[in-house]
Design a protein around this motif. Structure first.
Motif: not given
Ligand SMILES: Nc1nc2c(c(=O)[nH]1)N[C@H]1C(S)=C(S)[C@@H](COP(=O)(O)O)O[C@H]1N2
Ligand SMILES: [Mo]
Length: 258
Positions: A54-64, A182-191
């Motif tokens: 959940v660190s912002p570095r790893t999340l893609a930007r979300e919009y409104t 995709i690998d499991l890092i991306d598979a378990f990514h919150p987004q």
């Protein structure tokens, strides 16, 4: 840079750990003292993992909502067009089922109704295609991690492979069928979600109905549309061209991070 690599390594280990939890479905196994210890440890690991994720570095930007593009073009296949697929369109995908199998403890099938009953995530993100266009859309779907936890991953599991309903290139051997991995890092990514809805409506055929992958830190071609089956594997170099995806087999990068 090396810090990122270390984290990636760590996450591979812990994602596999998450899967291993799924192994302990029955009482005689969980009753074992050592297993209890491992589970307690794994719980801590899961929390640490989530903190990193959940660190912002790893999340893609979300919009409104106001950022949503008025038009979102369709790219690649806009209709698989097979008899089988057309029949499913006609019955509102009531006969469609997502298969999840491979290196899992409990292979499962999910109907669209099943998926819609599970906890969902909605995200407004920007889609970037290598062909030079972008669009912002709102996606709702089931976190892929949730599905993987419910089937339980075998310890050797490393990748999720997505098999699609469309053949983008007509071939005799079927190698033109769209697939991705995709690998499991991306598979378990919150987004990372299996989306059944776009901009508040059921996913349209042009955008991958009834289900498509959203893997937000990656370029457009990783976002497999018309997903029929997810196979959990320890490698992908033995599938078609061996590069992990339709476009990867035609020269694109497997790790299409943005
Ligand atoms: N099954 C399948 N998935 C696919 C494709 C495709 O042709 N078939 N095209 C990819 C590419 S290159 C892009 S940019 C996006 C396009 O998604 P969209 O049609 O919703 O814009 O889907 C990706 N996923
Ligand atoms: Mo694309």
């Amino acid at each position: 840079m090396s810090k990122i690599v270390t984290r990636r390594r760590f996450l591979i280990g812990s994602a596999a750990g998450l899967g291993a939890i799924g192994l302990t479905g029955c009482d005689d196994v969980t009753g074992n003292e050592n297993v209890q210890k491992v589970l307690a440890m794994a719980e801590g690991l899961t929390m640490d993992t989530q903190r990193l994720l959940v660190s912002p570095r790893t999340l893609a930007r979300e919009y409104t909502d106001k950022d949503i593009s008025p038009t979102f073009r369709s790219n690649g296949t806009d209709d698989p067009g097979t008899e089988e697929y057309e029949a499913m369109v006609e019955n509102g995908f009531s006969t469609w089922k997502l298969k999840v199998d491979g290196m899992v403890n409990q292979p499962m099938e999910f109907s669209l109704a099943d998926l819609k009953k599970l906890p969902s995530r909605t995200q407004i993100t920007r889609h970037d295609c290598v062909e030079g266009w972008s669009a912002i859309g709102k996606w709702t779907g089931v976190p892929l991690g949730l599905i993987l936890q419910s089937v339980g991953l075998k310890p050797a599991a490393r990748y999720a492979v997505f098999y699609c309903a469309d053949e983008l290139e007509q071939t005799l051997d079927g190698s033109g069928r769209y697939y991705e991995s995709i690998d499991l890092i991306d598979a378990f990514h919150p987004q990372t979600i299996l989306a059944y809805s776009m901009n508040g409506k059921d996913l349209e055929v042009a955008h991958g109905a009834p289900l498509r992958l959203r893997v937000e830190r990656h370029l457009g071609y990783k976002h497999a549309k018309y997903v029929m089956r997810i196979e959990i594997r320890d490698k992908f170099n033995d599938i078609w061209g061996g590069n992990g995806g339709f476009w990867e087999d035609r020269g694109y990068e497997w790790y299409a991070g943005i």
